[in-house]
Scaffold this motif. Structure first.
Motif, PDB file in Angstrom:
ATOM      1  N   VAL A  25      24.094  16.198  24.426  1.00 38.45           N
ATOM      2  CA  VAL A  25      22.475  16.405  24.837  1.00 38.45           C
ATOM      3  C   VAL A  25      21.615  16.670  23.360  1.00 38.45           C
ATOM      4  N   LEU A  26      22.154  16.935  22.242  1.00 35.58           N
ATOM      5  CA  LEU A  26      21.445  16.976  21.142  1.00 35.58           C
ATOM      6  C   LEU A  26      21.605  16.002  20.081  1.00 35.58           C
ATOM      7  N   THR A  27      22.487  15.038  20.482  1.00 35.14           N
ATOM      8  CA  THR A  27      22.700  14.081  19.457  1.00 35.14           C
ATOM      9  C   THR A  27      21.787  12.810  19.706  1.00 35.14           C
ATOM     10  N   PRO A  28      21.001  12.658  18.269  1.00 31.35           N
ATOM     11  CA  PRO A  28      19.874  11.572  18.323  1.00 31.35           C
ATOM     12  C   PRO A  28      20.464  10.159  19.197  1.00 31.35           C
ATOM     13  N   GLY A  29      19.268   9.639  19.716  1.00 26.21           N
ATOM     14  CA  GLY A  29      19.723   8.279  20.250  1.00 26.21           C
ATOM     15  C   GLY A  29      21.020   8.048  21.173  1.00 26.21           C
ATOM     16  N   THR A  58      33.605   1.842  37.387  1.00 26.56           N
ATOM     17  CA  THR A  58      33.160   1.184  36.087  1.00 26.56           C
ATOM     18  C   THR A  58      32.253   1.877  35.339  1.00 26.56           C
ATOM     19  N   LEU A  59      32.712   2.280  33.957  1.00 29.70           N
ATOM     20  CA  LEU A  59      31.763   3.071  33.041  1.00 29.70           C
ATOM     21  C   LEU A  59      30.871   2.174  32.234  1.00 29.70           C
ATOM     22  N   SER A  60      29.531   2.652  32.519  1.00 28.62           N
ATOM     23  CA  SER A  60      28.312   1.977  31.835  1.00 28.62           C
ATOM     24  C   SER A  60      27.500   2.805  31.201  1.00 28.62           C
ATOM     25  N   ILE A  61      26.531   2.661  30.497  1.00 31.15           N
ATOM     26  CA  ILE A  61      25.684   3.599  29.988  1.00 31.15           C
ATOM     27  C   ILE A  61      24.177   3.545  30.442  1.00 31.15           C
ATOM     28  N   ASP A  62      23.408   4.224  30.596  1.00 28.18           N
ATOM     29  CA  ASP A  62      22.246   4.433  30.685  1.00 28.18           C
ATOM     30  C   ASP A  62      21.103   3.965  29.418  1.00 28.18           C
ATOM     31  N   ALA A  63      20.834   2.947  29.401  1.00 26.48           N
ATOM     32  CA  ALA A  63      20.081   2.436  27.957  1.00 26.48           C
ATOM     33  C   ALA A  63      18.688   2.957  28.044  1.00 26.48           C
ATOM     34  N   ALA A  64      18.152   3.806  28.971  1.00 26.30           N
ATOM     35  CA  ALA A  64      16.718   4.282  28.753  1.00 26.30           C
ATOM     36  C   ALA A  64      16.135   4.924  27.585  1.00 26.30           C
ATOM     37  N   PRO A  65      15.136   4.681  27.067  1.00 28.53           N
ATOM     38  CA  PRO A  65      14.865   5.523  25.619  1.00 28.53           C
ATOM     39  C   PRO A  65      14.776   6.826  26.102  1.00 28.53           C
ATOM     40  N   SER A 191      18.370  12.279  22.698  1.00 31.70           N
ATOM     41  CA  SER A 191      19.216  11.845  23.794  1.00 31.70           C
ATOM     42  C   SER A 191      18.304  11.766  25.082  1.00 31.70           C
ATOM     43  N   ASN A 192      18.924  10.736  25.897  1.00 31.61           N
ATOM     44  CA  ASN A 192      18.291  10.735  27.183  1.00 31.61           C
ATOM     45  C   ASN A 192      18.995  11.267  28.115  1.00 31.61           C
ATOM     46  N   VAL A 193      19.920  12.521  27.928  1.00 34.24           N
ATOM     47  CA  VAL A 193      20.513  13.017  28.743  1.00 34.24           C
ATOM     48  C   VAL A 193      19.743  14.388  29.173  1.00 34.24           C
ATOM     49  N   SER A 194      19.656  14.662  30.685  1.00 34.93           N
ATOM     50  CA  SER A 194      18.964  15.629  31.236  1.00 34.93           C
ATOM     51  C   SER A 194      20.103  16.606  31.642  1.00 34.93           C
ATOM     52  N   SER A 195      20.004  18.029  30.913  1.00 28.94           N
ATOM     53  CA  SER A 195      20.851  18.986  31.461  1.00 28.94           C
ATOM     54  C   SER A 195      20.884  19.221  32.652  1.00 28.94           C
ATOM     55  N   PRO A 196      19.577  19.644  33.445  1.00 29.59           N
ATOM     56  CA  PRO A 196      19.626  19.897  34.683  1.00 29.59           C
ATOM     57  C   PRO A 196      20.046  18.935  35.783  1.00 29.59           C
ATOM     58  N   GLN A 197      19.822  17.434  35.334  1.00 29.11           N
ATOM     59  CA  GLN A 197      20.465  16.615  36.205  1.00 29.11           C
ATOM     60  C   GLN A 197      22.071  16.363  36.064  1.00 29.11           C
TER      61      GLN A 197
END
Length: 233
Positions: A25-29, A58-65, A191-197
């Motif tokens: 969650v706190l990792t930049p980028g 299938t594992l992918s990433i969410d590339a949203a900024p 990071s584009n991770v949302s803890s609540p989500q």
């Protein structure tokens, strides 16, 4: 039971991606990981043969900024766009959105994990203080010594996670460069991770796993009763 067992395996893999996301969650980028696969209803509609030969998740990433965080450090830069910085990892070229740079003992411009940051002409070697312009030029005094290499992908979701916000190209395809990318100096991308989500996804995954477990238990109980009644004849 085959369908339920396959779904439970997918749930375990989904739990791993949620754990990775929460740990970063706190990792930049960092770009959150997303696991996708066929739903339970789709497998039921497909029948037992499709369930037995179900394709793996299938594992992918969410590339949203992610959002930008002001640091006031002139060595921090954040990309305004969808590009990635290229770095030289031990296993080959890698890509990251982390823009916290500094120089190592050899004078190379390196990222947060000590891997060299690539310029359009190769490694960037500096001999003293430097500044980075908004267009990615690295300057020492009035002289431009290099320009940061920023790479765009046609399908960034196919990048392969290497850990801590770095990615290998994997199945991602390079895209033609459009307008010259720009950077924000004195900022880092969150990071584009949302803890609540992620907590919602965790709850959904646990409940889904429990539901499939009950399906297996119910089917097993039914089979046991059938065998016992047949034994009475």
């Amino acid at each position: 039971m085959a369908i339920a067992a396959n779904g439970m395996q997918h749930d375990l893999l989904r739990m791993e991606t949620i754990s990775q996301n929460m740990a970063n969650v706190l990792t930049p980028g960092y770009k959150k990981q997303v696991l996708s696969g066929s739903s339970f209803s789709q497998q039921v509609a497909g029948g037992l043969a499709d369930a037995a030969a179900a394709s793996p998740a299938t594992l992918s990433i969410d590339a949203a900024p992610g959002t930008l965080r002001y640091t006031a450090n002139p060595q921090d830069v954040a990309i305004e766009g969808t590009e990635f910085f290229e770095i030289a990892a031990p296993q080959g070229p890698a890509y990251t959105r982390q823009g916290g740079f500094h120089t190592d003992v050899r004078g190379r411009l390196v990222g947060q994990h000590g891997m060299p940051v690539m310029g359009v002409s190769g490694e960037i070697v500096l001999s003293g203080p430097y500044v980075i312009d908004g267009n990615g030029d690295v300057r020492q005094g009035d002289r431009v010594v290099a320009r940061l290499k920023m790479v765009r992908f046609a399908n960034p979701e196919a990048l392969q996670p290497l850990g801590s916000g770095t990615y290998a190209q994997g199945a991602a395809r390079l895209a033609e460069q459009g307008a010259a990318p720009s950077v924000r100096v004195g900022y880092q991308e969150n990071s584009n991770v949302s803890s609540p989500q992620e907590m919602v996804r965790l709850t959904e995954t646990v409940r889904h796993f429990e539901a499939l477990q009950k399906i297996m238990q119910g089917y097993d109980d039914s089979l046991e009763k059938t065998i016992r009644k047949l034994g009475d004849f």
